[in-house]
Design a protein around this motif. Structure first.
Motif, short mmCIF file in Angstrom:
data_model
loop_
_atom_site.label_atom_id
_atom_site.label_comp_id
_atom_site.label_asym_id
_atom_site.label_seq_id
_atom_site.Cartn_x
_atom_site.Cartn_y
_atom_site.Cartn_z
N ALA A 74 -8.08 14.43 1.88
CA ALA A 74 -7.82 13.29 2.75
C ALA A 74 -9.03 12.38 2.86
O ALA A 74 -8.92 11.15 2.82
CB ALA A 74 -7.40 13.78 4.13
N ASN A 75 -10.21 12.98 2.96
CA ASN A 75 -11.42 12.19 3.15
C ASN A 75 -11.92 11.53 1.86
O ASN A 75 -12.71 10.59 1.93
CB ASN A 75 -12.52 13.06 3.75
CG ASN A 75 -12.41 13.16 5.26
OD1 ASN A 75 -12.82 12.27 5.99
ND2 ASN A 75 -11.83 14.27 5.73
N TYR A 76 -11.46 12.01 0.72
CA TYR A 76 -11.86 11.40 -0.55
C TYR A 76 -10.85 10.36 -1.05
O TYR A 76 -11.14 9.63 -2.01
CB TYR A 76 -12.05 12.46 -1.63
CG TYR A 76 -13.46 13.03 -1.69
CD1 TYR A 76 -14.55 12.20 -1.96
CD2 TYR A 76 -13.70 14.38 -1.50
CE1 TYR A 76 -15.84 12.71 -2.02
CE2 TYR A 76 -14.98 14.90 -1.56
CZ TYR A 76 -16.05 14.06 -1.82
OH TYR A 76 -17.33 14.57 -1.88
N LEU A 77 -9.67 10.27 -0.44
CA LEU A 77 -8.69 9.29 -0.90
C LEU A 77 -9.15 7.86 -0.59
O LEU A 77 -9.79 7.60 0.43
CB LEU A 77 -7.34 9.55 -0.24
CG LEU A 77 -6.53 10.72 -0.82
CD1 LEU A 77 -5.31 10.98 0.04
CD2 LEU A 77 -6.12 10.43 -2.27
N ASP A 78 -8.81 6.96 -1.48
CA ASP A 78 -9.17 5.55 -1.34
C ASP A 78 -8.22 4.89 -0.33
O ASP A 78 -7.05 4.66 -0.61
CB ASP A 78 -9.06 4.86 -2.70
CG ASP A 78 -9.51 3.41 -2.67
OD1 ASP A 78 -9.73 2.86 -1.57
OD2 ASP A 78 -9.63 2.81 -3.76
N THR A 79 -8.75 4.59 0.87
CA THR A 79 -7.91 4.02 1.91
C THR A 79 -7.59 2.54 1.66
O THR A 79 -6.80 1.95 2.40
CB THR A 79 -8.59 4.17 3.28
OG1 THR A 79 -9.91 3.63 3.23
CG2 THR A 79 -8.65 5.63 3.68
N ASN A 80 -8.19 1.95 0.63
CA ASN A 80 -7.78 0.61 0.22
C ASN A 80 -6.50 0.65 -0.62
O ASN A 80 -5.80 -0.36 -0.76
CB ASN A 80 -8.89 -0.08 -0.60
CG ASN A 80 -10.10 -0.40 0.25
OD1 ASN A 80 -9.96 -0.86 1.38
ND2 ASN A 80 -11.28 -0.12 -0.27
N LYS A 81 -6.20 1.83 -1.17
CA LYS A 81 -5.00 2.00 -1.99
C LYS A 81 -3.89 2.72 -1.24
O LYS A 81 -2.71 2.51 -1.52
CB LYS A 81 -5.33 2.79 -3.26
CG LYS A 81 -6.25 2.09 -4.23
CD LYS A 81 -6.52 2.96 -5.45
CE LYS A 81 -5.26 3.19 -6.27
NZ LYS A 81 -5.53 3.92 -7.54
N ASN A 118 -6.84 8.54 -7.06
CA ASN A 118 -7.60 7.29 -6.99
C ASN A 118 -7.73 6.60 -8.35
O ASN A 118 -7.74 5.36 -8.43
CB ASN A 118 -9.00 7.55 -6.44
CG ASN A 118 -9.00 7.92 -4.97
OD1 ASN A 118 -8.05 7.62 -4.25
ND2 ASN A 118 -10.06 8.58 -4.52
N THR A 119 -7.82 7.40 -9.43
CA THR A 119 -8.15 6.83 -10.74
C THR A 119 -7.12 7.11 -11.82
O THR A 119 -7.14 6.46 -12.87
CB THR A 119 -9.50 7.39 -11.23
OG1 THR A 119 -9.36 8.79 -11.53
CG2 THR A 119 -10.59 7.20 -10.19
N GLY A 120 -6.25 8.11 -11.61
CA GLY A 120 -5.31 8.53 -12.65
C GLY A 120 -5.91 9.47 -13.67
O GLY A 120 -5.24 9.89 -14.61
N GLN A 121 -7.18 9.84 -13.50
CA GLN A 121 -7.87 10.69 -14.47
C GLN A 121 -7.86 12.15 -14.02
O GLN A 121 -8.06 12.46 -12.85
CB GLN A 121 -9.31 10.22 -14.64
CG GLN A 121 -9.44 8.80 -15.15
CD GLN A 121 -10.88 8.32 -15.16
OE1 GLN A 121 -11.80 9.07 -14.83
NE2 GLN A 121 -11.09 7.07 -15.55
N MET A 175 0.85 -1.20 0.00
CA MET A 175 0.00 0.00 0.00
C MET A 175 0.89 1.25 0.00
O MET A 175 1.81 1.37 0.80
CB MET A 175 -0.90 0.00 1.24
CG MET A 175 -1.90 1.14 1.26
SD MET A 175 -3.01 1.09 2.71
CE MET A 175 -4.01 -0.34 2.29
N LYS A 176 0.59 2.19 -0.90
CA LYS A 176 1.40 3.40 -1.01
C LYS A 176 1.14 4.32 0.18
O LYS A 176 0.03 4.40 0.70
CB LYS A 176 1.10 4.13 -2.32
CG LYS A 176 1.66 3.44 -3.55
CD LYS A 176 1.52 4.32 -4.76
CE LYS A 176 2.20 3.70 -5.98
NZ LYS A 176 2.10 4.56 -7.19
#
Length: 359
Positions: free
Chosen positions: A17-24, A335-338, A1-2
């Motif tokens: 911070a609250n929108y970041l994917d905590t699975n990633k 999260n998506t690279g977009q 995990m990065k």
């Protein structure tokens, strides 16, 4: 995990911070909130009648305002934080028809602007009894956001999600080896953060002071906000709190002391619009003080500075409207690279240059 570090827990950093994917990502947010603009702010979300010529800024502000329904749903913001109150625009009577034409044009691409009404003086006073009987325009889509309450709420959400929050001012070189990605959202402090890495940043701090009057007005939560003709805006909140602000002080640098001059400036600017100025100004009050970040063209910037660093700053006085959306856009990219950021800003090199290459 990065491992991601966010340096700066203001409106961009905390939203991001609250929108970041905590699975990633394993997310650590560093913040030293002294003088933070958002925690001192409360303001109007109603950008549609701005006369600023920077169309990229307007696109960002317009889309930032349109983003609020999603923000409210995603973070469960209640009326103590954000309320769609409607906005009264107080201008000389001879200018109102031109503003209505502008509003009708802007509504074509911004339906969230809502209904547009030209009010008589008596109608204006019925909407907001604090005001004199002055003609106005009412925009039903306008709202008010309490920046301080917003940050407190998002901090609680971040802690529940398991994000690491550290109250500490950091220097950038010591953090570079600890994290895979670092996002700098430290407002005017971005300039000092990047200096050791050889970057020059087009930023300056601007002091803002906001008056918060504690009144016994029980219906204050039902009042619209008012954009007065001048520097001061009138922002009623719940429980009788009436806010007046804010100043734009370019020469105060990092001085965060409240001043009597600010009280005088704001009250003198507002008094000619008020039915009974002293009834408000004699109420108990306190002052919120913070430092905004401004660029030379008064526009925000955000994006990828190098492989490891992302940056965002320069919100100025539109931060409550544009800041949450910028935080979301940065999180969506991570999260998506977009990304599709060119429509909102000039090239990042407009604001950040390598000192060795700057002639």
């Amino acid at each position: 995990m990065k491992k991601i570090a966010i340096i700066g827990g203001g409106i961009i950093g905390m939203t991001l911070a609250n929108y970041l994917d905590t699975n990633k990502y394993n997310v650590t947010l560093f913040d030293e909130p002294t003088g933070q603009a958002t925690s001192a702010s409360a303001g109007i979300i109603s950008p549609w009648l701005s006369k600023r010529r920077n169309q990229k800024w307007y696109q960002l502000a317009k889309d930032g305002a349109a983003f609020f329904p999603k923000l409210i749903q995603d973070f469960q913001l209640d009326d103590t934080i954000y309320q769609k109150s409607g906005t009264l625009i107080i201008r000389p009577a001879e200018k109102l028809d031109d503003l209505i034409d502008l509003a009708e044009q802007r509504k074509l691409s911004a339906p969230e602007l809502g209904q547009i009404e030209k009010l008589s003086g008596e109608q204006t006073q019925l909407e907001l009894p604090l005001l004199k009987a002055l003609p106005s325009i009412k925009i039903s889509g306008g709202g008010r956001l309490d920046g301080k309450a917003y940050l407190a709420h998002l901090k609680n959400l971040a802690e529940k999600k398991g994000l690491t929050l550290i109250k500490k001012r950091v220097s950038l070189p010591e953090q570079l080896e600890e994290f895979d990605q670092i996002i700098l959202t430290a407002g005017p402090h971005l300039k000092n953060l990047l200096a050791p890495l050889g970057y020059k940043v087009d930023l300056r701090p601007q002091k803002g002071q906001l008056l918060v009057f504690d009144t016994s007005i029980k219906m204050s939560s039902n009042y619209p906000v008012a954009m007065l003709d001048g520097e001061a805006d009138l922002i009623p909140f719940m429980n009788g709190k009436i806010l007046l602000g804010a100043t734009h002080e370019n020469d105060a640098a990092w001085n965060l002391e409240p001043t009597r001059e600010a009280f005088t400036q704001l009250t003198q600017s507002a008094e000619k619009f008020l039915a009974d100025p002293q009834r408000l100004f004699n109420q108990p009050y306190h002052v919120r003080v913070g430092s905004r970040a401004y660029t030379s063209d008064f526009a925000p910037f955000f994006g990828q500075l190098n492989e490891q660093l992302l940056v965002a700053s320069g919100l100025g006085s539109s931060g409550l409207t544009t800041g949450p959306y910028i935080g979301y856009l940065l999180a969506h990219y991570l999260n998506t690279g977009q990304k599709n950021w060119a429509i909102y800003q000039n090239e990042l090199a407009t604001y950040i240059k390598e000192a060795a290459l700057d002639s």
